[in-house]
Design an enzyme around this catalytic site. Sequence first.
Site, short mmCIF file in Angstrom:
data_model
loop_
_atom_site.label_atom_id
_atom_site.label_comp_id
_atom_site.label_asym_id
_atom_site.label_seq_id
_atom_site.Cartn_x
_atom_site.Cartn_y
_atom_site.Cartn_z
N ARG A 171 1.35 5.49 2.58
CA ARG A 171 1.83 4.70 3.81
C ARG A 171 2.95 3.78 3.48
NH1 ARG A 171 -2.90 6.46 4.77
NH2 ARG A 171 -3.24 5.76 2.34
N THR A 172 2.68 3.05 2.27
CA THR A 172 3.69 1.93 2.11
C THR A 172 4.84 2.70 1.82
OG1 THR A 172 1.95 0.45 1.31
CG2 THR A 172 3.94 -0.17 0.81
N LYS A 229 10.50 5.62 -21.63
CA LYS A 229 11.06 5.61 -23.00
C LYS A 229 10.87 4.25 -23.18
CE LYS A 229 14.64 8.75 -21.58
NZ LYS A 229 16.22 8.73 -21.06
N ARG A 254 6.31 -1.76 -6.24
CA ARG A 254 4.89 -1.65 -6.13
C ARG A 254 4.48 -1.24 -7.55
NH1 ARG A 254 0.23 1.48 -3.08
NH2 ARG A 254 0.77 -0.13 -1.29
N HIS A 312 -0.30 -8.08 -1.06
CA HIS A 312 0.33 -7.32 -0.57
C HIS A 312 0.85 -7.63 0.61
CE1 HIS A 312 1.61 -3.24 0.86
NE2 HIS A 312 0.71 -2.53 0.81
C1 NCD Z 1 -3.76 -0.80 0.23
C2 NCD Z 1 -3.08 -0.91 -1.03
O1 NCD Z 1 -2.36 -0.20 -1.84
O2 NCD Z 1 -3.63 -2.08 -1.62
N1 NCD Z 1 -2.80 0.40 0.55
C3 NCD Z 1 -1.93 0.37 1.48
O3 NCD Z 1 -0.70 -0.17 1.11
N2 NCD Z 1 -2.04 0.58 2.66
C4 NCD Z 1 -5.17 -0.62 0.36
C5 NCD Z 1 -5.82 0.03 -0.76
O4 NCD Z 1 -5.25 0.97 -1.57
O5 NCD Z 1 -7.09 0.35 -0.60
#
Ligand code: NCD
Length: 306
Positions: free
Chosen positions: A55-56, A84, A105, A133
């Site tokens: 999703r993100t 590397k 991320r 997040h």
């Molecule tokens: C979450 C995350 O990556 O922290 N996912 C997201 O971005 N919607 C939640 C999760 O992984 O449980």
Amino acid sequence: MGFEGRSVVSIKDFTREELDYILDVAEAMEPLYDKGSDMLRGKVLALLFFEPSTRTRLSFEVAMKKLGGATIGFAKPEATSVMKGENLADTIRVVENYADAIVLRHPREGSARLAAEFSKKPIINAGSGAEEHPTQAMLDLYTVRRERGRIDGLNIGLMGDLRYGRTVHSLAYALSLYKVRLYLISPPELRMRREVLEEIEGKIPVVEVSDLSEVLPELDVLYVTRIQKERFADPLEYERVKGSYRVDLKALEGAKEGLIILHPLPRVDEIAPEVDNTPYARYFRQVRSGVVVRMALLALILGAVR
Ligand code: NCD
């Protein structure tokens, strides 16, 4: 309001006025979800994902494209020079030459802060280990406001892995800026991190319980999360808590009328599929909110909306 060029590292860097403004801009983006726009034409967004994401990553990508911008990046560091031995600071100092903003991320806590210190371009934290997040918290706020008409005055339950779940950390910080009552529902092993409690207690009433049934009749919003298996240092510790909570129709008996259930997704087994077709379930609608909120954020950071 001064968002242009700004990084989004922690939700704690935002005031309530700023968050409300982002939600207002997101609401104004709703018609562009279908129509699209050219407001970010010529702009490039880099998506650097050192951890799995559906999703993100896709929602940042689609948000950028709906506003006429382009995206570059990777979803698997295995295919990049990171393999590397390139460090994060160097990767950022390279990518800032290709992009107008960078979505990151990374499994390490503090990674987004470090990247923002090195980068001349805004860094958007899309998950820094178990820490935070922030853009997920923004879309969670937006979903509550949209589905319930307001945030103030609500009783909100955060349930699940409150120890390792980064979304609940950012969301708890964000909610402490509103007039809400917060119920933290988790097995004792997965209680909310002390540093988060210290920040929010004193700002809003907080109640900690280990079982949903103790507080269900009070709740207007129930935000459920999965157990963050990949963050446990000890696999045995995970085995002990695995499957320790589950929201099904029976568990929801006695819920307030109008209760809404949210989940950042992915879901594993913590919400039974039978809940999906009830009026409580809003987690798939929440996904759409993620796009308009990220459209708003990109338009603000890249200076197309002030
Ligand atoms: C979450 C995350 O990556 O922290 N996912 C997201 O971005 N919607 C939640 C999760 O992984 O449980």
